[in-house]
Design an enzyme around this catalytic site. Structure first.
Site, PDB file in Angstrom:
ATOM      1  N   ASP A  67       0.815  -1.222   0.000  1.00  0.00           N
ATOM      2  CA  ASP A  67       0.000   0.000   0.000  1.00  0.00           C
ATOM      3  C   ASP A  67       0.847   1.269   0.000  1.00  0.00           C
ATOM      4  OD1 ASP A  67       0.919  -0.576   2.569  1.00  0.00           O
ATOM      5  OD2 ASP A  67      -1.072  -1.017   3.368  1.00  0.00           O
ATOM      6  N   ASN A 136      -7.745  -3.578  14.293  1.00  0.00           N
ATOM      7  CA  ASN A 136      -9.116  -3.902  13.868  1.00  0.00           C
ATOM      8  C   ASN A 136      -9.140  -5.055  12.863  1.00  0.00           C
ATOM      9  OD1 ASN A 136      -8.114  -2.754  11.558  1.00  0.00           O
ATOM     10  ND2 ASN A 136      -9.531  -1.016  11.499  1.00  0.00           N
ATOM     11  N   HIS A 138      -7.310  -5.279  10.081  1.00  0.00           N
ATOM     12  CA  HIS A 138      -7.056  -4.973   8.665  1.00  0.00           C
ATOM     13  C   HIS A 138      -5.747  -5.612   8.205  1.00  0.00           C
ATOM     14  CE1 HIS A 138      -4.924  -0.978   9.888  1.00  0.00           C
ATOM     15  NE2 HIS A 138      -4.006  -1.810   9.499  1.00  0.00           N
ATOM     16  N   GLU A 143      -9.785  -2.359   5.175  1.00  0.00           N
ATOM     17  CA  GLU A 143     -10.420  -2.055   6.457  1.00  0.00           C
ATOM     18  C   GLU A 143     -11.689  -2.887   6.634  1.00  0.00           C
ATOM     19  OE1 GLU A 143      -8.935  -0.394   8.593  1.00  0.00           O
ATOM     20  OE2 GLU A 143      -8.234   1.574   7.930  1.00  0.00           O
TER      21      GLU A 143
END
Ligand code: F6R
Length: 248
Positions: A67, A136, A138, A143
């Site tokens: 990313d 979380n 990801h 996400e």
């Protein structure tokens, strides 16, 4: 899935770097999928150390990163291009033209994403994908959401990710809101996945990812469907797994 438990961060780095080295030795022109963030820094340091000792050769290796922040160019110290130069590329004999990240400066999302997927295809896919995991759940910047997104896409970062990444910026307001990330399909097509995690704050995400339901609400849970995943983690990150629930 295979879980490698490390007693400390040094051991974790060595175990993960060992898996990457094995890949590089067995296939000197491997395509390595790379990650940024805090988790891989020590792994890269270990690889650099072995390179300096003459045990590793990056001359034929190709790399594709997961990313990049949208809007940041390679010269921006907060960009992942910059991070990779600092943490790995400039210290080993990787050829610059064999290193790839999404183009954060490309305003046109469609072009940025389609080009990146075409590139991964041209390279023949990823041999080994290194991953960190968000609190979380990801992976890359995929996400939690309503659906898994297959290809490279532009994502609006969740508040929890912005907060977590603010530690690398002067203030929360400086964290870009958008990023380009490989999709879940790009990650799953890697022949081998190595996920690294340390610290208590990753315990819940690791546990749910590998023992809970497969759901886009916890993107890493999709890794349960991958035939060759190694989780390399410390005791704190594995603290919710019961003894005997995994192979050391
Ligand atoms: C980084 C990336 C992210 C991180 C994750 C964990 O390229 O794609 O998914 O791996 O946010 O970050 P750290 O390692 O900083 O806890």
């Amino acid at each position: 899935m295979r879980i490698y438990q490390a007693d400390n961060i040094k051991e974790l780095n060595r175990k993960a770097a060992n898996l990457i080295s094995a890949q590089m030795i067995l296939k000197p022109d491997s395509v390595l999928g790379l990650a940024t963030g805090a988790s891989p820094i020590g792994v890269y340091k270990q690889l650099i150390d072995w390179y300096r000792k003459g045990d590793l050769d990056f001359a034929g290796i190709r790399t594709v990163n997961l990313d990049e922040y949208k809007g940041l160019g390679p010269e921006d110290p907060q960009s992942y291009h910059y991070y990779m130069q600092e943490q790995l590329f400039s210290a080993v004999n990787l050829r610059q033209e064999n290193t790839y990240l999404p183009d954060g400066t490309q305003e046109d999302e469609r072009t940025a994403c389609e080009d990146y997927d075409a590139l991964i295809r041209q390279l023949g896919g990823i041999d080994l994908q290194l991953l960190g995991i968000g609190r979380n759940g990801h992976i890359g910047f995929n996400e939690p959401g309503e659906a898994f997104i297959r290809n490279t896409h532009c994502v609006r970062l969740s508040e929890s990710t912005i907060q977590a990444n603010a530690r690398f910026f002067a203030s929360r307001e400086d964290v870009p809101e958008y990023a380009y990330t490989m999709g879940i399909g790009d990650i799953l097509q890697a022949k081998r996945v190595v996920l690294i995690a340390f610290g208590e704050e990753k315990a819940r995400a690791c546990y749910e990812a590998f023992t809970g339901p497969i759901t886009p609400q916890l993107p890493a849970s999709i890794l349960q469907l991958h035939p060759n995943v190694s989780l390399v983690a410390d005791r704190a990150a594995l603290s919710l797994f019961a003894q005997g629930e995994y192979t050391l």
